[in-house]
Design a protein around this motif. Structure first.
Motif, PDB file in Angstrom:
ATOM      1  N   VAL A  46       0.851  -1.194   0.000  1.00 43.35           N
ATOM      2  CA  VAL A  46       0.000   0.000   0.000  1.00 43.35           C
ATOM      3  C   VAL A  46       0.888   1.246   0.000  1.00 43.35           C
ATOM      4  N   VAL A  47       0.667   2.154  -0.952  1.00 42.84           N
ATOM      5  CA  VAL A  47       1.515   3.338  -1.097  1.00 42.84           C
ATOM      6  C   VAL A  47       0.660   4.586  -1.283  1.00 42.84           C
ATOM      7  N   ARG A  48       1.320   5.739  -1.122  1.00 41.96           N
ATOM      8  CA  ARG A  48       0.697   7.020  -1.456  1.00 41.96           C
ATOM      9  C   ARG A  48       1.147   7.411  -2.865  1.00 41.96           C
ATOM     10  N   PRO A  49       0.229   7.474  -3.816  1.00 45.99           N
ATOM     11  CA  PRO A  49       0.628   7.895  -5.165  1.00 45.99           C
ATOM     12  C   PRO A  49       1.165   9.313  -5.141  1.00 45.99           C
ATOM     13  N   ARG A 135      -8.039 -17.103   0.553  1.00 48.83           N
ATOM     14  CA  ARG A 135      -7.325 -16.011   1.223  1.00 48.83           C
ATOM     15  C   ARG A 135      -7.993 -14.699   0.815  1.00 48.83           C
ATOM     16  N   LEU A 136      -8.202 -13.811   1.768  1.00 49.42           N
ATOM     17  CA  LEU A 136      -8.892 -12.546   1.516  1.00 49.42           C
ATOM     18  C   LEU A 136      -7.930 -11.384   1.735  1.00 49.42           C
ATOM     19  N   VAL A 137      -7.853 -10.474   0.756  1.00 47.22           N
ATOM     20  CA  VAL A 137      -7.020  -9.278   0.889  1.00 47.22           C
ATOM     21  C   VAL A 137      -7.871  -8.046   0.600  1.00 47.22           C
ATOM     22  N   LEU A 138      -7.405  -6.888   1.064  1.00 47.26           N
ATOM     23  CA  LEU A 138      -8.145  -5.642   0.939  1.00 47.26           C
ATOM     24  C   LEU A 138      -7.538  -4.787  -0.162  1.00 47.26           C
ATOM     25  N   ALA A 139      -8.343  -4.437  -1.160  1.00 45.88           N
ATOM     26  CA  ALA A 139      -7.870  -3.654  -2.306  1.00 45.88           C
ATOM     27  C   ALA A 139      -8.524  -2.284  -2.291  1.00 45.88           C
ATOM     28  N   ASP A 153      -3.365  -2.531 -11.991  1.00 45.55           N
ATOM     29  CA  ASP A 153      -2.036  -3.053 -12.331  1.00 45.55           C
ATOM     30  C   ASP A 153      -1.529  -4.007 -11.250  1.00 45.55           C
ATOM     31  N   ARG A 154      -1.716  -3.603 -10.014  1.00 45.90           N
ATOM     32  CA  ARG A 154      -1.269  -4.437  -8.887  1.00 45.90           C
ATOM     33  C   ARG A 154      -2.048  -5.755  -8.845  1.00 45.90           C
TER      34      ARG A 154
END
Length: 510
Positions: A46-49, A135-139, A153-154
């Motif tokens: 997770v990043v800040r664009p 498996r559950l991830v948060l997008a 893209d990710r």
């Protein structure tokens, strides 16, 4: 005098050393500070664009995006993910705007996240040997999904990595950005299961075209919601006025068109309002609604219905304006789409308006009381809701929970649970015998077969029977009414076809 020169040289060397040391320390300080300032990471994945302080990306840890209300359920998901064995699971990404700022939106996200986790837990612990594990991830595409391209893209990279991403669920509101995200995800072959998207132009099958190959939805389209409303309320052209968002977004535009078709030939010109581009903001529409409330009072005495095609912030402003209308003696009913559910716990709503001959009814995506009050014989199962209720009790504490404060009346937990159930169904039906993962392309091919007694998904919101375009056929639509005391009450189940589907739940030919 040589000894004097040596003393001065020693002092000079010491002075130079101190100056150099200070310079180095100062340089190091500013370098570290600069690096810290330029560090765009919020958490792993997770990043800040550039140019934004929003934290965007895919979190596979216990990172809660700075939202304390998510903490318990995110930690529960992280614990469940940690127990999975490498190579024995596939990943589903729950795409929602986790960094949204409005309390009502965050509440809905919280509940949908809880529902998705409960479906994950159930899939992994009551699988009867079915594979793979989930498996559950948060997008997060950003607070208003502005950074959907970075996220897509990710997610695509995760389909070919050890993550083995096989579906994206959730999506959130029917906005232009989310429409672009779904279009790009499906163009890249990534299956999508929409939970609360209802816009007709964010669905396949319109004009016989499928612009989103691999998209399935668990919620009816706006057209189906409007048809269900009409069958419930007996809306006629001479008794209704349409108020709509201009220029609108995918949700409001398709709701407007659906409502307009219901009252074709109305003697009243539809009344527009123009909200801010970010429809969660107040803007100046309250003034417009005050003026429209005067026009409402000028309609014929037989007019008793107002069809509202707008988002929840504007709906709240409109209801507040109607509460102060001049013709308090006349009874009106506002009918709207599923955005009405946001007002169930809205503190800025004037509840007193609902005591002045005003009712607000909306089509909910789901409701916990829908299958408890004399439910129909087909179209849904009381047992499915009981199973979810039992799971919720277990989630109050370990090992299933805790998952934070739970609420069901907005329908979001239920619909999040059902969307995840559909994603799991597609993944496991596409997995070849003896394999631990399905081919990515095969998951989206399962949607046309989700129907019939054996292959439908018995959702807690009602049966999910998909047509060949991935849209639910004749899905149960709870009609819900806001109450003056706070919250809402279930009124009745309605159906796009005017009656529940048959026990076979097979979609008819177009």
């Amino acid at each position: 005098m040589g000894w004097l020169r040596e003393i001065w040289e020693i002092r000079l060397y010491r002075y130079v050393a101190v100056v150099v040391t200070v310079a180095l320390v100062t340089g190091l300080y500013f370098a570290v500070r600069s690096l810290a300032h330029d560090d765009r990471a919020c958490a792993p994945g997770v990043v800040r664009p550039e140019g934004s302080d929003d934290c965007v990306g895919v979190s596979s840890t216990a990172y809660d995006f700075g939202r304390p209300q998510f903490r318990d359920v995110v930690q529960a998901i992280d614990k469940e993910n940690d127990r999975l064995k490498d190579g024995g699971y596939v990943t589903v990404a729950l795409m929602l705007p986790y960094t949204a700022t409005t309390p009502s939106t965050l509440s809905d996200i919280h509940h949908e996240l809880q529902g998705a986790y409960l479906a994950q837990w159930q899939a992994n612990h009551a699988a009867n040997g079915q594979a793979p594990a989930i498996r559950l991830v948060l997008a997060n595409p950003g607070a208003t999904s502005d950074h959907w391209e970075l996220l897509v893209d990710r997610l695509e990279r995760m389909t070919t990595s050890s993550d083995r991403l096989r579906a994206v669920a959730g999506v959130g509101m029917s906005t232009d950005n989310n429409k672009k995200a779904v279009a790009e995800l499906t163009r890249r072959g990534i299956p999508v299961v929409g939970s609360s998207i209802t816009a007709d132009d964010l669905a396949n099958g319109q004009d016989g075209k499928d612009p989103f190959p691999g998209l399935a939805r668990v919620s009816p389209t706006n057209t189906d919601e409007a048809r269900a409303l009409a069958s419930f309320a007996k809306v006629t052209a001479g008794k209704a006025l349409l108020v709509y968002d201009r220029p609108g977004d995918p949700y409001t535009r398709t709701l407007q068109r659906s409502f307009a078709a219901l009252i074709k030939g109305s003697p009243y010109e539809p009344q527009p309002f123009t909200p801010p581009a970010d429809r969660s903001q107040e803007g100046t529409t309250a003034n417009t609604f005050r003026q429209i409330s005067h026009l409402v009072c000028n309609t014929a005495p037989t007019t008793d219905t107002i069809l509202f095609a707008g988002r929840h912030t504007q709906l709240r402003q409109f209801v507040n304006a109607l509460g102060a209308r001049g013709c308090q003696e006349r009874r009106f009913t506002v009918l709207t789409g599923d955005e009405g559910s946001y007002l169930s716990g809205e503190k800025a709503l004037d509840r007193g308006a609902l005591r002045h001959n005003l009712s607000v009814r909306y089509t909910s995506l789901a409701h916990p009381m829908a299958w408890t009050q004399n439910p129909p014989a087909t179209g849904g199962s009381p047992q499915a809701m009981r199973d979810l209720s039992d799971l919720l009790k277990r989630a109050e504490r370990a090992p299933v929970g805790p998952i934070g404060q739970v609420a069901l009346d907005d329908g979001q937990l239920i619909i999040g649970y059902d969307a995840m159930q559909l994603a799991v169904h597609g993944i496991r039906e596409a997995t070849p015998e003896g394999k631990t993962a399905p081919p990515l392309a095969d998951v989206g091919l399962q949607w046309p077969q989700v129907k019939g007694r054996e292959l439908r998904v018995d959702g807690a919101s009602g049966w999910i029977c998909l047509n060949v375009h991935g849209n639910p056929y004749d899905k149960a639509v709870p009609i819900v009414e806001l109450t003056p005391e706070g919250g809402s009450r279930f009124v009745k189940l309605a159906w796009p076809e005017g009656k529940p589907p048959t026990a076979e739940c097979l979609t008819p030919a177009a």
